[in-house]
Motif scaffolding. Sequence first.
Motif, mmCIF file in Angstrom:
data_model
loop_
_atom_site.group_PDB
_atom_site.id
_atom_site.type_symbol
_atom_site.label_atom_id
_atom_site.label_comp_id
_atom_site.label_asym_id
_atom_site.label_seq_id
_atom_site.Cartn_x
_atom_site.Cartn_y
_atom_site.Cartn_z
ATOM 1 N N PHE A 311 64.257 29.206 10.658
ATOM 2 C CA PHE A 311 65.282 30.196 10.330
ATOM 3 C C PHE A 311 65.835 29.802 8.976
ATOM 4 N N PRO A 354 67.817 29.569 19.804
ATOM 5 C CA PRO A 354 68.240 28.891 18.589
ATOM 6 C C PRO A 354 69.058 27.648 18.930
ATOM 7 N N ALA A 385 63.455 26.505 14.410
ATOM 8 C CA ALA A 385 63.799 27.643 15.258
ATOM 9 C C ALA A 385 62.637 27.975 16.180
ATOM 10 N N TRP A 396 63.928 37.822 17.697
ATOM 11 C CA TRP A 396 64.746 37.665 16.507
ATOM 12 C C TRP A 396 65.155 38.988 15.880
ATOM 13 N N ALA A 402 70.486 37.574 14.058
ATOM 14 C CA ALA A 402 70.265 36.849 12.808
ATOM 15 C C ALA A 402 71.574 36.601 12.072
ATOM 16 N N THR A 431 64.126 35.399 9.225
ATOM 17 C CA THR A 431 63.929 34.921 10.589
ATOM 18 C C THR A 431 62.444 34.699 10.876
#
Length: 500
Positions: A311, A354, A385, A396, A402, A431
């Motif tokens: 990420f 996450p 991630a 995502w 995000a 992402t």
Amino acid sequence: MARVAVIGTGLGGLAAAARLAALGHAVTVLEQAPEVGGKLGWFARGGHGFDTGPSLVTLPQVYRDLFAATGGPLEDAVELVRVDPAVAYRFADGTPLVLPGSSVEVPAAIDTALGPGTGAQWAALMARAAAMWRITEQPFLRSPLAGAATLARLARSGSDVATVAPWRTLRGLARAHLQHPHLRTLLDRYATYSGSDPRRAPAVLATVAYVEQAFGSWYVRGGLRRLAEAVAERAADRGARIRTGSAVERVLVEGGRVAGVRLAGGEELRADVVVCGADAAGLYAGLLPPHRATRRVRRHLARSTPSLSGFVLLLALCGRTAGWAHHTVLFPEDYDAEFDAVFGVGRFRGAPQPAPDPTVYISSPDDPATRPDPDSESWFVLVNAPRHDPGRGVDWDTPGLADRYAAQVLDTLARRGLDVRDRLRWCVVRTPADLERDTRSVGGSIYGTSSNGTRAAFLRPGNAGPVPGLFLVGGSAHPGGGLPLVALSAEIAAGMIGPA
């Protein structure tokens, strides 16, 4: 002379194209994006510029060999700058550790930061890693896969097997050599270089730390994208044709061997050889038609653990940070919780997410090409991630996810003493879903499959595919991810294909 179609302009594909064109083959390189580079990308806005993939070159001799084999010195094409200090670390208790770019200075720096004797612990581990490197480099990293014989090559003697210790994990090696907990955390980080979990990755990944220190960390002036551009130029100079905006949707198989590729618009490009630099999982799942020869590889990939993803925040900052290093790593209090979260194991079993308190990696080169004026900075901020996996893991693309996690990462930076929120001009979020769309890596897994487990580490998808005429290069194929290894994958594949 063979007609060769190369899929993808990551450095593996470009290096293969340059080598094969220099060998006299008719090479066409096909890239879905409007520019070359694959994961070695570049983002620019308002005078700020960011490498969006790898941020350093290790083992530069591999690229010197590539350029020498295809027509001229590497240094005529790009400017390599040694990164010194190599990395500035900060541990959860606030302890700083700045590692010099010269390996001979590292033990003293560790002693200064962590106490007398700690440098000797690390030096002893690096001596073991150097022995691992000498044993594995030629028979493994520079040679094609040969099934079980690949592992047998490493067993030339009982002492070699004991040194490599294929049954031992990276975490286990740390426990055997390193008493200081911060040094164990430091070694754990090198598992992430292959998108892996140090509790399952093999001890031989300690060679990554050894290579980084023994051969140095290097930056390419103007951004690492210059390296991809230079290799593309070398391939074109040798006669390769590079077509961007040309997505491959199918590898054609006729009479039991590859016959070319079909592009998204329907165009068919006939070829005697297809070299795939795209993600191996994507190749076998979507680009290749069902074929009995590929069943075993598909089963193996289905059983493998995908590598972690990343990420990313691209931060355009006003002002400069005093005493700032090219690379900075901020460790969390509980590293295991991070690996549990991104792989969906342990306390997060079956539910990857996450990481609540991630390790934060920052790259900020002191290079005018990356900033609009001397009183500004461009930070590439990365946290490990979980891959993009709607339905079974993290989606995502979930609205708001995000942005929420970006704010959490900025908060984490602030808690660890680097609050840049009042200096922020703008922020771009990338992402794992974006990485999947941009590079066709399944789920945004950076390295294809992880090295979680001995077989996964030593038996990645081979450079010679199961269908005659098909070859694989790049980070998801043997010998693995990272700039030096993808260039070695191209060297292996070109050697198997041979001269025209």
